[in-house]
Design a protein around this motif. Structure first.
Motif, PDB file in Angstrom:
ATOM      1  N   CYS A   1      -3.881   6.193   3.139  1.00  0.00           N
ATOM      2  CA  CYS A   1      -3.578   5.276   2.038  1.00  0.00           C
ATOM      3  C   CYS A   1      -4.022   5.951   0.741  1.00  0.00           C
ATOM      4  O   CYS A   1      -5.214   6.251   0.564  1.00  0.00           O
ATOM      5  CB  CYS A   1      -4.311   3.945   2.227  1.00  0.00           C
TER       6      CYS A   1
ATOM      7  N   LEU B   1       0.849  -1.191   0.000  1.00  0.00           N
ATOM      8  CA  LEU B   1       0.000   0.000   0.000  1.00  0.00           C
ATOM      9  C   LEU B   1       0.880   1.234   0.000  1.00  0.00           C
ATOM     10  O   LEU B   1       1.972   1.236   0.579  1.00  0.00           O
ATOM     11  CB  LEU B   1      -0.900   0.007   1.232  1.00  0.00           C
TER      12      LEU B   1
ATOM     13  N   LYS C   1     -13.254   0.666   8.539  1.00  0.00           N
ATOM     14  CA  LYS C   1     -12.072   1.494   8.315  1.00  0.00           C
ATOM     15  C   LYS C   1     -10.909   0.964   9.141  1.00  0.00           C
ATOM     16  O   LYS C   1     -11.076   0.672  10.331  1.00  0.00           O
ATOM     17  CB  LYS C   1     -12.345   2.939   8.722  1.00  0.00           C
TER      18      LYS C   1
ATOM     19  N   GLU D   1     -10.783   5.890  -1.885  1.00  0.00           N
ATOM     20  CA  GLU D   1     -10.344   4.910  -0.892  1.00  0.00           C
ATOM     21  C   GLU D   1      -9.799   3.664  -1.567  1.00  0.00           C
ATOM     22  O   GLU D   1     -10.127   3.357  -2.721  1.00  0.00           O
ATOM     23  CB  GLU D   1     -11.489   4.511   0.045  1.00  0.00           C
ATOM     24  N   VAL D   2      -8.976   2.943  -0.815  1.00  0.00           N
ATOM     25  CA  VAL D   2      -8.531   1.599  -1.171  1.00  0.00           C
ATOM     26  C   VAL D   2      -9.300   0.614  -0.295  1.00  0.00           C
ATOM     27  O   VAL D   2      -9.398   0.805   0.922  1.00  0.00           O
ATOM     28  CB  VAL D   2      -7.015   1.428  -0.966  1.00  0.00           C
TER      29      VAL D   2
ATOM     30  N   LEU E   1      -8.591   3.766   3.906  1.00  0.00           N
ATOM     31  CA  LEU E   1      -8.338   2.326   3.794  1.00  0.00           C
ATOM     32  C   LEU E   1      -9.401   1.554   4.552  1.00  0.00           C
ATOM     33  O   LEU E   1      -9.613   1.778   5.742  1.00  0.00           O
ATOM     34  CB  LEU E   1      -6.953   1.989   4.339  1.00  0.00           C
TER      35      LEU E   1
END
Length: 522
Positions: free
Chosen positions: A241, A234, A480, A260-261, A487
């Motif tokens: 992230c 990451l 989260k 977001e990832v 992330l």
């Protein structure tokens, strides 16, 4: 599978997407589907495995066992289990579009409502059964139509057997002879008793997460699906992230996420990715030469899986015909002790021989046979996953600690005696010419030795990045990752307490909720 899908559209990789989803299994595909369906966001789905489209062994429900250790499996093994004769036990995990839903036993089963109330009680607030039931229903296209407990019109086709195999029918009839309930649907108001299994099967073919959630949206201009790409880390800047590092044709590529990832790589590879990126127990990371980014000691802890005893094996008294469905067809859930609030043990028929190698070496199982597998669905033993090197493809230590808790063995001993009673019912006497494994009634230390020899896995690895509110929780109840912005996790690793079921259904539900959280927080 939708007739138009024969391949994945080839699209050029761009430098940034609104969302990046790592992993195309039960938790990842719902996130992708809902983001594409309900928003204008761009989404990159990264899958380490192959497309797996049109592969006969994947499509045929009866052939799923052979997918373990195939090119579509990560090939993981559990470390020698101290309480299961130090045997190495394989743990199949899908490395293909659809993830483990493309190589599993096709079971759709969500367990008991109290399973999810326990999540809430453990700190995963907002995850009681009443909270999650709408999301289970959203997943489903149940053959019986919508009810208070079942959904219709959802992405996943769910059916029961069109023609129960004789062994599957015997399990239900034998349970009835013993006075156990015979119920129509284990995903209804109550799961206690014998019932036809629910399958992700349509038209005689597997209906995986990819089939239901991903293939209908492949032509969206907002979606890019990249297969054969291993995510190795990451990208984290100033506590957020902002992207991932992944392999594309052997080269390391950095792709950014403006939103977001979402990690959906499963209960083994999601914690691995966190640790590779410096998120985990700081001292352990330093020992591997990984600079810590965030000291999050719960990463990799709390590994849980259901112990499965493979199996009580019978000589068939007559030819039983071709394999049907997934090689099973029905299930039985009951209590190992009468004072329990809910069923804790589970059994299913096997149209053939599913015995572990240690039992095959001990007993003569030649000729036509069938079996009953049984296991513990409320196991208390927990283990861990550990990286042994900082190589993204390096070895791992995966330890479920099967049978470490005395209560787990006690429950399995009780379950064995129920299976022995089933063997004596008229339903099984009409099919069986005798029990081969074990070849005599067992008690005491002999019975415990049989259980240790037969101990295997239901393939339900979970819990290694659990959600909650305490210091060992890895995610909060909105999935989260604690201490890192941008992330989230959407897979079996977030499960705090293993539910009494196959994990495909609850993980799909988690994916549906993750999508809602993302849309609400956008």
């Amino acid at each position: 599978m939708p007739a138009a899908v024969s391949s994945i559209p080839r699209k050029s990789l761009v430098k940034a997407y609104d969302y990046i989803v790592v992993g195309s299994g039960s938790g990842g595909c719902p996130v992708v589907h809902r983001l594409i369906e309900d928003t204008d966001a761009t989404v990159l789905l990264i899958e380490a495995g192959e497309p797996g489209i049109g592969v006969p062994g994947i499509d045929d429900p009866a052939e799923w066992v052979a997918l373990g250790k195939s090119r579509y499996d990560w090939g993981y093994d559990y470390a020698p289990a101290p309480h299961a004769d130090n045997r190495v036990i394989g743990i199949p995990r899908g490395r293909v579009l659809g993830g483990s839903s493309a190589i599993n036993a096709l079971m759709w089963y969500r367990g008991h409502p109290l399973d999810y109330d326990a999540w809430d009680d453990a700190g995963a607030t907002g995850w009681r059964f009443d909270d999650v039931l709408p999301y289970f229903k959203r997943c489903e296209d149940w053959e019986g139509g919508e009810t208070a407990f079942r959904g219709a019109g959802g992405p996943l086709t769910i059916t029961t057997s069109r023609d129960l195999h004789p062994v599957a029918r015997a399990l239900m009839e034998g349970a009835g002879e013993l006075g156990m309930p015979v119920i129509g649907d284990p995903n209804g108001a109550n799961n206690e008793g014998a019932a036809p299994s629910n399958f992700n099967i349509s038209g005689g073919k597997r209906w995986s997460s990819a089939t239901g959630y991903l293939f209908p949206i492949l032509d969206s201009p907002h979606l890019t699906v990249l297969t054969g790409s291993l995510t190795i880390g990451l990208v984290i800047e100033k506590g957020r992230c902002i992207g991932v590092r992944h392999l594309v044709d052997g080269d390391i590529v950095e792709t950014r996420a403006t939103g977001e990832v979402i990690l959906a790589a499963g209960a083994i590879d999601t914690p691995r990715l966190l640790m590779l990126s410096g998120i985990g127990k700081a001292n352990d990371l330093k020992a591997l030469g990984i600079p810590p980014v965030l000291d999050l000691p719960g990463v990799g802890r709390n590994l849980q899986d259901h112990p499965l005893i493979q199996a009580c094996v019978f000589r068939a008294s007559r030819p039983l015909g071709a394999k049907t469905d997934n090689g099973g067809g029905t299930m039985l859930n009951w209590k190992s002790r009468p004072d329990l609030e809910q069923p804790d043990v589970h059994a299913f028929p096997v149209q053939g021989n599913s015995a572990e190698p240690a039992l095959r070496e001990t007993y003569d199982m030649s000729g036509e046979v069938f079996a009953i597998g049984f296991g513990l669905m409320r196991s208390k033993s927990t283990g861990y996953m550990k990286m042994l090197t900082n190589d993204p493809r390096g070895p791992l230590e995966l330890q479920p600690n099967y049978l470490a808790e005395a209560s787990d063995m006690e429950a399995l001993v009780s379950a064995y005696h129920t299976i022995a009673s089933l063997a004596g019912t008229k339903a099984f006497r009409d099919l069986s010419a005798g029990l081969l494994a074990p070849d005599r009634p067992l008690e005491g230390s002999d019975l415990k030795a049989f259980i240790r020899q037969g101990c295997s896995t239901f393939f339900h690895t979970c819990g290694t990045a659990r959600m909650g509110t305490d210091d060992l929780a890895v995610t909060d109840p909105r999935l989260k990752v604690r201490g890192i912005e941008g992330l989230r996790i959407s897979d079996a690793s977030v499960i705090p307490i293993i539910p009494t079921c196959n994990t495909h259904a609850p993980v799909t539900m988690i994916g549906e909720r993750a999508a809602d959280f993302l849309k609400e927080d956008a």
